[in-house]
Design a protein around this motif. Sequence first.
Motif, PDB file in Angstrom:
ATOM      1  N   LEU A 151       0.773  -1.241   0.000  1.00 38.17           N
ATOM      2  CA  LEU A 151       0.000   0.000   0.000  1.00 38.17           C
ATOM      3  C   LEU A 151       0.799   1.283   0.000  1.00 38.17           C
ATOM      4  CD1 LEU A 151      -2.718  -0.667   2.711  1.00 38.17           C
ATOM      5  CD2 LEU A 151      -2.946  -0.656   0.237  1.00 38.17           C
TER       6      LEU A 151
ATOM      7  N   LEU B 251     -23.135   7.646 -12.383  1.00 35.55           N
ATOM      8  CA  LEU B 251     -21.683   7.577 -12.580  1.00 35.55           C
ATOM      9  C   LEU B 251     -21.242   6.167 -12.959  1.00 35.55           C
ATOM     10  CD1 LEU B 251     -20.485   9.796  -9.584  1.00 35.55           C
ATOM     11  CD2 LEU B 251     -20.649  10.412 -12.000  1.00 35.55           C
ATOM     12  N   GLU B 252     -22.064   5.197 -12.616  1.00 31.15           N
ATOM     13  CA  GLU B 252     -21.706   3.807 -12.923  1.00 31.15           C
ATOM     14  C   GLU B 252     -22.541   3.254 -14.077  1.00 31.15           C
ATOM     15  OE1 GLU B 252     -19.171   2.690 -11.365  1.00 31.15           O
ATOM     16  OE2 GLU B 252     -19.186   3.188  -9.218  1.00 31.15           O
ATOM     17  N   VAL B 314      -5.359   8.684 -12.735  1.00 29.69           N
ATOM     18  CA  VAL B 314      -6.588   8.268 -12.068  1.00 29.69           C
ATOM     19  C   VAL B 314      -7.599   7.776 -13.107  1.00 29.69           C
ATOM     20  CG1 VAL B 314      -8.546   9.074 -10.691  1.00 29.69           C
ATOM     21  CG2 VAL B 314      -6.232   9.850 -10.140  1.00 29.69           C
ATOM     22  N   ARG B 315      -7.685   8.499 -14.216  1.00 24.96           N
ATOM     23  CA  ARG B 315      -8.647   8.113 -15.264  1.00 24.96           C
ATOM     24  C   ARG B 315      -7.925   7.498 -16.438  1.00 24.96           C
ATOM     25  NH1 ARG B 315     -10.109  13.591 -14.455  1.00 24.96           N
ATOM     26  NH2 ARG B 315     -11.188  13.638 -12.452  1.00 24.96           N
ATOM     27  N   ASN B 316      -7.785   6.189 -16.382  1.00 24.45           N
ATOM     28  CA  ASN B 316      -7.095   5.473 -17.442  1.00 24.45           C
ATOM     29  C   ASN B 316      -7.996   5.123 -18.601  1.00 24.45           C
ATOM     30  OD1 ASN B 316      -4.237   4.926 -17.064  1.00 24.45           O
ATOM     31  ND2 ASN B 316      -4.895   4.168 -15.063  1.00 24.45           N
ATOM     32  N   SER B 320     -14.022   6.624 -18.432  1.00 24.31           N
ATOM     33  CA  SER B 320     -13.947   7.503 -17.263  1.00 24.31           C
ATOM     34  C   SER B 320     -13.650   8.937 -17.686  1.00 24.31           C
ATOM     35  CB  SER B 320     -12.893   7.010 -16.273  1.00 24.31           C
ATOM     36  OG  SER B 320     -11.592   7.192 -16.789  1.00 24.31           O
ATOM     37  N   ARG B 323     -16.849  10.371 -19.166  1.00 22.99           N
ATOM     38  CA  ARG B 323     -17.750  10.622 -18.034  1.00 22.99           C
ATOM     39  C   ARG B 323     -17.345  11.893 -17.297  1.00 22.99           C
ATOM     40  NH1 ARG B 323     -17.528   6.343 -13.302  1.00 22.99           N
ATOM     41  NH2 ARG B 323     -15.532   7.359 -13.023  1.00 22.99           N
ATOM     42  N   GLN B 324     -16.041  12.063 -17.112  1.00 26.91           N
ATOM     43  CA  GLN B 324     -15.566  13.268 -16.433  1.00 26.91           C
ATOM     44  C   GLN B 324     -16.036  14.516 -17.177  1.00 26.91           C
ATOM     45  OE1 GLN B 324     -14.251  14.168 -13.691  1.00 26.91           O
ATOM     46  NE2 GLN B 324     -13.910  16.296 -14.274  1.00 26.91           N
ATOM     47  N   HIS B 332     -21.748  18.322 -12.329  1.00 27.40           N
ATOM     48  CA  HIS B 332     -20.904  18.852 -11.254  1.00 27.40           C
ATOM     49  C   HIS B 332     -20.772  20.370 -11.333  1.00 27.40           C
ATOM     50  CE1 HIS B 332     -19.008  14.605 -11.274  1.00 27.40           C
ATOM     51  NE2 HIS B 332     -20.086  14.659 -10.514  1.00 27.40           N
TER      52      HIS B 332
ATOM     53  N   ILE C 215      -6.166   3.421  -0.981  1.00 27.94           N
ATOM     54  CA  ILE C 215      -6.701   2.109  -0.576  1.00 27.94           C
ATOM     55  C   ILE C 215      -6.642   1.976   0.942  1.00 27.94           C
ATOM     56  CG2 ILE C 215      -6.643  -0.381  -0.996  1.00 27.94           C
ATOM     57  CD1 ILE C 215      -4.627   0.060  -3.184  1.00 27.94           C
ATOM     58  N   GLY C 255     -15.267  14.285  -8.699  1.00 27.80           N
ATOM     59  CA  GLY C 255     -16.697  14.564  -8.712  1.00 27.80           C
ATOM     60  C   GLY C 255     -16.838  16.074  -8.696  1.00 27.80           C
ATOM     61  N   LYS C 276     -16.308   5.479  -3.619  1.00 30.23           N
ATOM     62  CA  LYS C 276     -16.753   4.200  -4.175  1.00 30.23           C
ATOM     63  C   LYS C 276     -16.638   4.141  -5.691  1.00 30.23           C
ATOM     64  CE  LYS C 276     -20.408   4.003  -0.818  1.00 30.23           C
ATOM     65  NZ  LYS C 276     -21.825   4.306  -0.872  1.00 30.23           N
ATOM     66  N   VAL C 277     -16.525   5.304  -6.333  1.00 28.65           N
ATOM     67  CA  VAL C 277     -16.561   5.319  -7.797  1.00 28.65           C
ATOM     68  C   VAL C 277     -15.154   5.184  -8.367  1.00 28.65           C
ATOM     69  CG1 VAL C 277     -17.277   6.613  -9.828  1.00 28.65           C
ATOM     70  CG2 VAL C 277     -18.577   6.809  -7.699  1.00 28.65           C
ATOM     71  N   ARG C 278     -14.993   4.207  -9.221  1.00 30.10           N
ATOM     72  CA  ARG C 278     -13.673   4.009  -9.823  1.00 30.10           C
ATOM     73  C   ARG C 278     -13.359   5.091 -10.836  1.00 30.10           C
ATOM     74  NH1 ARG C 278     -12.641  -2.346 -10.976  1.00 30.10           N
ATOM     75  NH2 ARG C 278     -13.286  -3.092  -8.939  1.00 30.10           N
ATOM     76  N   GLU C 279     -12.101   5.466 -10.906  1.00 31.95           N
ATOM     77  CA  GLU C 279     -11.594   6.412 -11.911  1.00 31.95           C
ATOM     78  C   GLU C 279     -12.344   7.733 -11.936  1.00 31.95           C
ATOM     79  OE1 GLU C 279      -9.872   4.709 -15.687  1.00 31.95           O
ATOM     80  OE2 GLU C 279     -11.469   3.284 -15.347  1.00 31.95           O
ATOM     81  N   LEU C 280     -12.822   8.152 -10.748  1.00 32.65           N
ATOM     82  CA  LEU C 280     -13.615   9.391 -10.724  1.00 32.65           C
ATOM     83  C   LEU C 280     -12.706  10.607 -10.870  1.00 32.65           C
ATOM     84  CD1 LEU C 280     -16.429  10.578 -10.411  1.00 32.65           C
ATOM     85  CD2 LEU C 280     -16.070  10.645  -7.942  1.00 32.65           C
TER      86      LEU C 280
END
Lengths: 158, 369, 280
Positions: A151, B251-252, B314-316, B320, B323-324, B332, C215, C255, C276-280
Amino acid sequence: MVQVDNLGRILEEHPFAQGLDPALKDVMIGCAANERFEAGQFLFREGGEAKKFYLVRSGVVAVEVHAPGRQALTVETIDDGGVLGWSWLVAPYKWTFDARAQTLVRALSFDATCLMRKMESDPVLGYQVMKRFVPVMAHRLHAARMQMFDLYGPAKKG
Amino acid sequence: MPDSQAVIDRKDLGAMFALLAEEGYQPVAPRVHDGAVLYAPVSGPDDLPKGIGDEEEGGHYRLTERGDAKLFGHTKPVQGLKAHLYPARQKLWSAERAGHGFRIVKDQDPAPRYAFIGVRACELSAMLIQDKVFEGGPYADKGYAERRRNCFLVVVTCDHAGAACFCASQQTGPDVSEGYDLKLAEIIDGGRHVFLAEAGSEKGRALLDRLPRQAASEADLKAASDQRQAAAAGQKRAMISGVAELLAAQLESRHWEDVAKRCMSCGNCTMVCPTCFCSTMEDATDLSGLKAERTRKWDSCFSIDYSYIHGGSVRNSGASRYRQWMTHKLSHWVKQFGVSGCVGCGRCIIWCPVGIDITAEAKAILKGA
Amino acid sequence: MSAALQQADPMDVRPFRIEKIRKELSDVFTMELVPEGGGSFAFKPGQFNMIYSFGAGEVPISISGDPADPSKLIHTIRRVGAATEAIGNLSEGMAVGIRGPFGNPWPVEEVFGSDLVILAGGLGLAPLRPAIYMALAHRQRFGKVVLLYGSRSPSEILFPKELEKWRGRFDTKVRVTVDRAEPGWSGHVGVVTKLVKGAGFDPLHTVAFVCGPEIMMRYGIQALEDSGIDRTGIYVSMERNMKCGIGLCGHCQWGAPFVCKDGPVFRFDEVADAFKVREL
């Protein structure tokens, strides 16, 4: 039976016994013993027959692996309120690591043969014990996976 | 109480450019360049795209001949005015080594004074939104604020809708009621070619007072009103209502993956969007290593580097990143600045190489919700 | 333009001289900075600066010093990219550029009266250190103060001397655990989340400050919630790409919030969904 009363109180103080029916507690006490380990003393060794498990009351137990030519490596430490040893539940009932007291350790130990016999004949007790061990194993698995994540290091460059 | 309206004859329009230039403004207006209409410096009405219209669709843009003499008969220039107020590349400062350290040198040119002529409702709305972004928070962008304060705005209302337009559903057009200095509606009736004018500020009033003008007739007012109605009624696209709440809850959505299959992450939409404001910094030294410079450049949330933090982004995924962009723009943004970030100009649709349509994607997400 | 006006522009970089550099870990160092030409630097615990290395770039770095001592500015930095490498290659006497302080702080004073749990992982101890200094300076204003720290291995424990010093106080509980033990380590081994259980705070009157890799924070928060702390009592410090530090470049959006100006410290209940949201 002063001693059993004492063990009962000790068991009650341990998080493991939280919510356990008093009657079942008494049954468990019938298989329990109060133990004390000096710092450096082994509670069990890898490969040995797993005839017990321990509820640690105080002190720190190191779960270790040893390898030739290397110092023992601690994979986890278990302290106050922790549960040590689940190999008694899983065939072939051999310890998979060494457990060594890192400090003075006081623990309640349970005789696996005694408890297993009672669990077999009293499925309610069996279920209650399993219900308390499964989370212990799940948490250990979770912790092991988190340790694998590494981590704290910087993210690996892709 | 709206200002009284006056009528300026086409032949007197040049006087407006001249007066603005006299007051130190650089007139910037639509003009044809490389097969497109864009905002550029002009010297007078002769530089305007006379008789030029345009056709637009997803991934499609062409100039057309209108067959009349209208100067503002196109829908909107290919880019908005943000490049003038917040340049795509801007040197912020330079630095030079001094002893063991360095010294910062600020050598900025004075902010230009632009008179923007032919500003569309969507454009003005975009500007009002960027005002909130750059001046509404705890920290203001000084350069933007200064350029913005310096500018003179001549709005020209639309007489028809482009195929990609959806300002009516975003309530950002086709009419505007504030934020301009002068508002014009271009009217051609047989041989009569005039501009119905209305001042929206002191500056505008002062300018209008100096222009040759006549009183507006009922017919002129009606013609302007008909144009606005046509521009609203002619819109084929619309943003669904409640899109801010919808996207915040989606978002999902699996639909992001669907868009990602088409989206090339080229960032065109962010470049042509009149409200997109993201930027990055570029630090460099000269060859001697003694002088350094910081440049701010427009950036796009579609680039991988945009979200990079030590070791990775972060956004690969393309999903994503799309969406951003879309959730920021439509959802937003409302939380951040109190308004939607979309003015419904439709440029992101037109300049998307694969014609992704933000209004259609919103509908698809609603359908899948 | 007058100096005062220049200072007012948050995009202006202010040169600071590097007074001292201390190596903390193989790839982590701490710098002590003072403004060129004198002056002081006031900040709140949890705030960050944009640090500029001449011509090489700029990065957001939390302040790791004591907010009660504005005479020097302290940053603890890991070499992970071009900009931090460039900063790391500077020597004492040279200069870096500073913009800041930016961002919302740990609400140390606002939570006087509660038990305080500080849960840190890895380098996450650095942004928390100013809060620890401040809390210990006002120790009597808190109930229990518990510091839980997890590190990869004993040799990668950040600020070990200070951890020992804090542990030596009779009014502060410090528990440290490592993922991988090394010979000679006789402390805890295991994930930081397990330190939460048995830490001895009153969950109904506890506020927790959490900082570390994302994490670790997710699981750490889970453990804190499991122990009974309400999510309105948990604060986290986030990290995202930043180019301006003042909410204008867009990069740090998570966000709706901008991490730079709405964070980096957030109350957990306000960002729980975003986690909870991935790649936000």
